[in-house]
Scaffold this motif. Structure first.
Motif, PDB file in Angstrom:
ATOM      1  N   MET A   1       0.949  -1.115  -0.126  1.00  0.00           N
ATOM      2  CA  MET A   1       0.027   0.148  -0.003  1.00  0.00           C
ATOM      3  C   MET A   1       1.031   1.163   0.047  1.00  0.00           C
ATOM      4  O   MET A   1       2.030   1.405   0.594  1.00  0.00           O
ATOM      5  CB  MET A   1      -0.861  -0.038   1.107  1.00  0.00           C
ATOM      6  N   THR A   2       0.358   2.471  -0.742  1.00  0.00           N
ATOM      7  CA  THR A   2       1.175   3.557  -0.620  1.00  0.00           C
ATOM      8  C   THR A   2       1.075   4.234   0.856  1.00  0.00           C
ATOM      9  O   THR A   2       0.072   4.047   1.504  1.00  0.00           O
ATOM     10  CB  THR A   2       0.353   4.454  -1.651  1.00  0.00           C
ATOM     11  N   ARG A   3       2.255   4.804   0.961  1.00  0.00           N
ATOM     12  CA  ARG A   3       2.363   5.271   2.410  1.00  0.00           C
ATOM     13  C   ARG A   3       1.461   6.755   2.798  1.00  0.00           C
ATOM     14  O   ARG A   3       0.622   6.672   3.639  1.00  0.00           O
ATOM     15  CB  ARG A   3       3.685   5.801   2.647  1.00  0.00           C
ATOM     16  N   LEU A   4       1.373   7.570   1.701  1.00  0.00           N
ATOM     17  CA  LEU A   4       0.731   8.822   1.782  1.00  0.00           C
ATOM     18  C   LEU A   4      -0.158   9.160   0.423  1.00  0.00           C
ATOM     19  O   LEU A   4       0.641   9.025  -0.518  1.00  0.00           O
ATOM     20  CB  LEU A   4       1.637  10.113   2.116  1.00  0.00           C
ATOM     21  N   SER A   5      -1.099   9.351   0.697  1.00  0.00           N
ATOM     22  CA  SER A   5      -2.034   9.914  -0.565  1.00  0.00           C
ATOM     23  C   SER A   5      -2.375  11.729  -0.224  1.00  0.00           C
ATOM     24  O   SER A   5      -2.694  11.754   0.807  1.00  0.00           O
ATOM     25  CB  SER A   5      -3.284   9.278  -0.810  1.00  0.00           C
ATOM     26  N   VAL A   6      -1.833  12.275  -1.294  1.00  0.00           N
ATOM     27  CA  VAL A   6      -2.230  13.801  -1.108  1.00  0.00           C
ATOM     28  C   VAL A   6      -3.390  14.168  -1.911  1.00  0.00           C
ATOM     29  O   VAL A   6      -3.228  14.030  -3.277  1.00  0.00           O
ATOM     30  CB  VAL A   6      -1.127  14.879  -1.294  1.00  0.00           C
ATOM     31  N   VAL A   7      -4.562  14.592  -1.320  1.00  0.00           N
ATOM     32  CA  VAL A   7      -5.784  14.853  -2.164  1.00  0.00           C
ATOM     33  C   VAL A   7      -5.848  16.350  -2.291  1.00  0.00           C
ATOM     34  O   VAL A   7      -5.831  16.981  -1.064  1.00  0.00           O
ATOM     35  CB  VAL A   7      -6.959  14.046  -1.386  1.00  0.00           C
ATOM     36  N   LYS A  31      11.701  12.080   0.657  1.00  0.00           N
ATOM     37  CA  LYS A  31      11.321  12.489   2.064  1.00  0.00           C
ATOM     38  C   LYS A  31      10.182  11.345   2.724  1.00  0.00           C
ATOM     39  O   LYS A  31       9.896  11.101   3.797  1.00  0.00           O
ATOM     40  CB  LYS A  31      10.930  13.655   2.238  1.00  0.00           C
ATOM     41  N   MET A  32       9.292  10.850   1.452  1.00  0.00           N
ATOM     42  CA  MET A  32       8.493  10.099   1.879  1.00  0.00           C
ATOM     43  C   MET A  32       8.648   8.583   1.050  1.00  0.00           C
ATOM     44  O   MET A  32       8.995   8.645  -0.280  1.00  0.00           O
ATOM     45  CB  MET A  32       7.128  10.422   1.463  1.00  0.00           C
ATOM     46  N   GLU A  33       8.615   7.471   1.698  1.00  0.00           N
ATOM     47  CA  GLU A  33       8.993   6.244   0.875  1.00  0.00           C
ATOM     48  C   GLU A  33       8.172   5.931  -0.051  1.00  0.00           C
ATOM     49  O   GLU A  33       8.468   5.454  -1.216  1.00  0.00           O
ATOM     50  CB  GLU A  33       8.814   5.030   1.963  1.00  0.00           C
ATOM     51  N   SER A  34       6.784   6.211  -0.204  1.00  0.00           N
ATOM     52  CA  SER A  34       5.949   6.080  -1.380  1.00  0.00           C
ATOM     53  C   SER A  34       4.722   7.262  -1.290  1.00  0.00           C
ATOM     54  O   SER A  34       4.190   7.378   0.028  1.00  0.00           O
ATOM     55  CB  SER A  34       5.247   4.782  -1.383  1.00  0.00           C
ATOM     56  N   TYR A  35       4.162   7.803  -2.220  1.00  0.00           N
ATOM     57  CA  TYR A  35       3.258   8.607  -2.262  1.00  0.00           C
ATOM     58  C   TYR A  35       2.527   8.631  -3.730  1.00  0.00           C
ATOM     59  O   TYR A  35       3.083   8.323  -4.619  1.00  0.00           O
ATOM     60  CB  TYR A  35       3.661   9.867  -1.787  1.00  0.00           C
ATOM     61  N   GLY A  86      -3.597   5.353  -0.013  1.00  0.00           N
ATOM     62  CA  GLY A  86      -2.699   5.512   1.022  1.00  0.00           C
ATOM     63  C   GLY A  86      -2.950   5.117   2.428  1.00  0.00           C
ATOM     64  O   GLY A  86      -4.254   5.313   2.768  1.00  0.00           O
ATOM     65  N   GLU A  87      -2.017   4.770   3.277  1.00  0.00           N
ATOM     66  CA  GLU A  87      -2.145   4.380   4.431  1.00  0.00           C
ATOM     67  C   GLU A  87      -2.543   5.719   5.233  1.00  0.00           C
ATOM     68  O   GLU A  87      -3.352   5.804   6.204  1.00  0.00           O
ATOM     69  CB  GLU A  87      -0.993   3.836   5.153  1.00  0.00           C
ATOM     70  N   LEU A  88      -1.940   6.815   4.837  1.00  0.00           N
ATOM     71  CA  LEU A  88      -2.341   8.235   5.503  1.00  0.00           C
ATOM     72  C   LEU A  88      -2.746   9.091   4.277  1.00  0.00           C
ATOM     73  O   LEU A  88      -2.282   8.764   3.237  1.00  0.00           O
ATOM     74  CB  LEU A  88      -0.914   8.745   6.108  1.00  0.00           C
ATOM     75  N   ILE A  89      -3.967   9.828   4.725  1.00  0.00           N
ATOM     76  CA  ILE A  89      -4.175  10.720   3.568  1.00  0.00           C
ATOM     77  C   ILE A  89      -4.051  12.160   4.195  1.00  0.00           C
ATOM     78  O   ILE A  89      -4.564  12.535   5.374  1.00  0.00           O
ATOM     79  CB  ILE A  89      -5.667  10.589   3.326  1.00  0.00           C
ATOM     80  N   ALA A  90      -3.586  12.888   3.397  1.00  0.00           N
ATOM     81  CA  ALA A  90      -3.329  14.510   3.591  1.00  0.00           C
ATOM     82  C   ALA A  90      -4.137  15.221   2.654  1.00  0.00           C
ATOM     83  O   ALA A  90      -4.142  15.037   1.531  1.00  0.00           O
ATOM     84  CB  ALA A  90      -1.926  14.897   3.270  1.00  0.00           C
TER      85      ALA A  90
END
Length: 234
Positions: A1-7, A31-35, A86-90
């Motif tokens: 899974m992607t680490r971070l999704s920026v929406v 700076k982010m392993e995957s996004y 993403g596991e996290l969503i910004a």
């Protein structure tokens, strides 16, 4: 899974799109392993769609969603969340009044907090908008019995579990921190920067959202009194 999704929702932002893409990429690359960057075109009538497609063709990290027509900010945010991996969503705005580098101000808190809400402490807006925002925020908190300082800040960071708990109706993007609390998640606010809009104009004026925001707060307040939370013993 992607680490971070920026929406980011996009509506008639042709003057900001390339700078938006470059600012997010500059903030995250290395700076982010995957996004991934999820940009939702909310029925723009300018060249936003063309520019978004051009960016998606040159960068596989960019995912573009096009609405058939303008459905509004809540719909665009929710579509972005649902189509992210993403596991996290910004969340952030496409007008670049929030800085994607501030994601790293919020990130240290996410190991122990489920939802981190940005707090604009030095807003670069005219006095009328500042007064209206503070008044509106106070009224929303009074109705919903909450204490969020800046529920309307576009910059937010939360976990996939929080995202999966949401079911949004029109206008409810203004109440995401409160809704996260209602669903049993922890919330904290962290100061972020706020910048003047460089290109274009705000799509959300002072008066065109006052009545809707008031009525939405009443709905959230009503729902909050009836929310069901439970834990299974075992």
């Amino acid at each position: 899974m992607t680490r971070l999704s920026v929406v980011a929702p996009v509506y008639n932002e042709e003057g900001n799109i390339y700078e938006l893409y470059l600012s997010i990429t500059d903030a995250l690359k290395g700076k982010m392993e995957s996004y991934e960057i999820v940009l939702v075109n909310d029925g723009s009538r300018d060249r936003s769609a063309v520019l978004l497609n051009e960016i998606a063709q040159i960068d596989q990290a960019v995912k573009v969603i096009h609405f058939e027509k303008n459905y509004g900010q809540t719909a665009a945010i929710w579509a972005g969340i649902k189509n992210s991996t993403g596991e996290l969503i910004a969340l952030m705005d496409a007008g670049l009044q929030t800085d994607p580098k501030d994601i790293f101000r919020l990130l240290p808190f996410i190991e122990r907090i489920d939802f981190v809400n940005g707090k604009r402490t030095n807003r670069q807006e005219n006095m009328l908008k500042k007064i209206f925002s503070r008044t509106g925020n106070g009224i929303r908190n009074w109705i919903t019995r909450d204490s969020i300082y800046d529920t309307g800040c576009p910059m937010k960071l939360f976990t996939r579990e929080v995202a999966d708990s949401f079911y949004l109706y029109n206008g409810m993007h203004r109440f995401l921190p409160t809704m996260a609390k209602m669903n049993g998640f922890s919330v904290v606010e962290v100061s972020v920067t706020h910048q003047e809009r460089k290109h274009g104009v705000s799509k959300y004026g002072v008066w065109n959202r006052a009545y809707a925001g008031f009525m939405d707060a009443i709905v959230i307040g009503w729902l909050k009194k009836r929310v069901i939370l439970y834990r299974i013993k075992g």
